[in-house]
Design a protein around this motif. Structure first.
Motif, mmCIF file in Angstrom:
data_model
loop_
_atom_site.group_PDB
_atom_site.id
_atom_site.type_symbol
_atom_site.label_atom_id
_atom_site.label_comp_id
_atom_site.label_asym_id
_atom_site.label_seq_id
_atom_site.Cartn_x
_atom_site.Cartn_y
_atom_site.Cartn_z
ATOM 1 N N TRP A 102 -12.576 -3.970 -9.709
ATOM 2 C CA TRP A 102 -12.950 -3.662 -8.321
ATOM 3 C C TRP A 102 -14.237 -4.414 -8.038
ATOM 4 O O TRP A 102 -14.205 -5.624 -7.938
ATOM 5 N N SER A 107 -18.824 -2.583 -15.514
ATOM 6 C CA SER A 107 -19.447 -3.639 -16.327
ATOM 7 C C SER A 107 -20.950 -3.699 -16.098
ATOM 8 O O SER A 107 -21.725 -3.915 -17.035
ATOM 9 N N VAL A 125 -13.324 -3.235 -23.750
ATOM 10 C CA VAL A 125 -12.036 -3.821 -24.124
ATOM 11 C C VAL A 125 -11.914 -5.261 -23.623
ATOM 12 O O VAL A 125 -11.755 -5.491 -22.419
ATOM 13 N N ASN A 152 -9.333 -4.640 -15.931
ATOM 14 C CA ASN A 152 -8.409 -3.802 -16.712
ATOM 15 C C ASN A 152 -7.448 -4.640 -17.546
ATOM 16 O O ASN A 152 -6.948 -5.660 -17.090
ATOM 17 N N GLU A 232 -3.368 -3.778 -9.155
ATOM 18 C CA GLU A 232 -3.875 -2.420 -8.996
ATOM 19 C C GLU A 232 -2.990 -1.685 -8.007
ATOM 20 O O GLU A 232 -2.537 -2.251 -7.003
#
Ligand code: FAD
Ligand code: SF4
Ligand code: SF4
Length: 408
Positions: A102, A107, A125, A152, A232
């Motif tokens: 987004w 982060s 990840v 993601n 998304e």
């Protein structure tokens, strides 16, 4: 089952995890078909799997009490749905991070936590060198490593396997980023970890898939599955896909090939009721915010410490709510049960109407929670009736009881 991993013959004064070994990759893990591959069993903390695995023992109340000092108040509608909280808000980074899912609030918090010395490492990840969607969990020590883990990886990720790297690493203060099942197991073993401080930044999560399941989903949904770099499910009731050439493609939720996709989601995720990540200190998602904004739930003072790291950089607004989800949820239960696939023109039409008049903000969040909890209760009833009573937490039972489920 006290210590499922091979245990070496040493002194009895050692803690169980000091004697255990990770399970062999490829073996059947204790949660069997319900395993979400959270990674705990890939570490020596497999020693505690029986009391920690989100699919072997449901322990929301104990987890919330240990993490936040109390469990959620079921009479408070915001807590019933979104969990223990001291603050909910919507926000955007004023300078979004390019390539983030987004605007990159997650982060940015990870970067600031390292830069300010709040923590020594961030569990996040990354992606494999050959496949954008294959997750590679890591303990990031630098802001660059955190940033390269942005966006993601929409597949099951063995985040907790990196616990294996903690002993001897010098890491005493950790920020862990993760989805609900990972955080449930992490919270359960927290007292045994070699850490002085643990901060938990949670992502809401639903409908996750194995890497193979993702391929089936992309192939049945999108025009060019191999060029998708980002997608998304958004609050405008459409899935937004971004392709490697920058092209955007949208598909209405109501146009999904339900018969084909009914079994694409991982069994763990079809039996999961931790959508809003009950154990995290701070949760950053999107579903309780209006389109384009992120949605944050601060569960306790540690969550506020994480938010403080970035709040001056955020454009913040209060949460809002409009519309009424209930009829749409009830219709969705019946359509899912019959595995209906609508023609695309009708799906687009319904999508437009729902987008204009349908639930927004927190009411969209409740729409999504109601739809997934009722669907998952049905799935459990059909596939694991023996787990139905013990596995569904009290808050989810209260939500599900508001709807008529098809007869067994
Ligand atoms: P970024 O700054 O881009 O950072 C993303 C972070 O996600 C990275 O730190 C990375 O470590 C972590 N991450 C990536 N893949 C995984 C993974 N597989 N498991 C654990 N951590 C991972 N929000 C909702 O409101 N509703 C949802 O239904 C929903 N479903 C989600 C499903 C999955 C599988 C994931 C990973 C996230 C989901 N989210 C959901 C959260 C949402 O999509 C964003 O990740 C969140 O709002 C943060 O956005 P950002 O731009 O701040 O993240
Ligand atoms: Fe082990 Fe995690 Fe699978 Fe449970 S979900 S069996 S803890 S890897
Ligand atoms: Fe884990 Fe639930 Fe997300 Fe599946 S939906 S990955 S079980 S948190």
């Amino acid at each position: 089952m006290d210590a499922p991993g091979p245990v070496t013959a040493t002194s009895h004064s050692q803690a169980p995890h000091e004697r255990a070994r990770p399970l062999a990759k490829g073996s059947v893990y204790p949660a069997k078909d319900l395993c979400s591959q959270c990674g705990l069993c890939d570490s020596r903390w497999v020693a505690y799997v029986k009391s920690s695995c989100a699919f072997l023992e449901q322990r929301f109340e104990a987890m919330e009490t240990a993490a936040h000092g109390r469990s959620r108040d079921l009479d408070n509608q915001d807590e019933l749905y979104f969990g223990v909280q001291q603050r909910m808000l919507t926000a955007r980074l004023r300078r979004p991070i390019e390539g983030a899912q987004w605007t990159g609030i997650v982060s940015r918090i990870g970067v600031r936590a390292l830069e300010t010395g709040l923590v020594d490492a961030v569990l996040c990840v990354g992606q494999s060198e050959t496949d954008r969607f294959t997750p590679v969990p890591r303990l990031a020590r630098t802001p660059e490593e955190v940033l390269s883990a942005r966006v993601n990886k929409p597949t099951l990720s063995p985040n907790l396997e990196v616990l294996e790297q903690l002993p001897g690493s010098g890491i005493r203060r950790l920020l862990a980023i993760g989805v609900g099942c990972q955080i449930q197991a992490l919270r359960a073993v927290q007292p045994t970890l070699p850490l002085d401080e643990l901060f938990v930044l949670g992502l809401p999560c639903v409908d996750n898939v194995s890497r193979q399941g993702l391929q089936t989903f992309l192939e049945s949904t999108v025009s060019s599955p191999h060029t998708v770099v980002h997608y998304e499910f958004m609050q405008d009731f459409r899935i937004h896909f971004r392709h490697s050439d920058g092209r955007e493609e949208t598909v209405p939720f109501f146009g999904l090939d339900t018969p084909k996709l009914k079994d694409v989601f991982a069994p763990s995720c079809l039996s999961c009721f931790d959508y809003t990540n009950a154990g995290a200190d701070l949760v950053v998602g999107y579903m309780g915010a209006t389109f384009g904004r992120q949605w944050l739930t601060v569960r306790n003072p540690r969550g506020q410490v994480l938010l403080d790291l970035v709040e001056p950089e955020l454009d913040v607004a209060p949460v809002s709510s409009s519309g009424d989800r209930r009829a749409a949820v009830q219709q969705g239960i019946e359509a899912y049960d019959k595995a209906v696939k609508l023609p695309l023109w009708l799906a687009r039409l319904i999508g437009c109407v729902v987008k204009r008049f349908g639930p927004k903000g927190l009411e969209y969040g409740r729409f999504s929670i109601d739809s997934h909890f009722t669907r998952n209760a049905l799935w459990l009833r059909r596939h694991h009736p023996e787990k139905l009573e013990a596995h569904i937490p009290a808050f989810a039972k209260a939500i599900i009881s508001r709807y008529r489920l098809p007869a067994a």
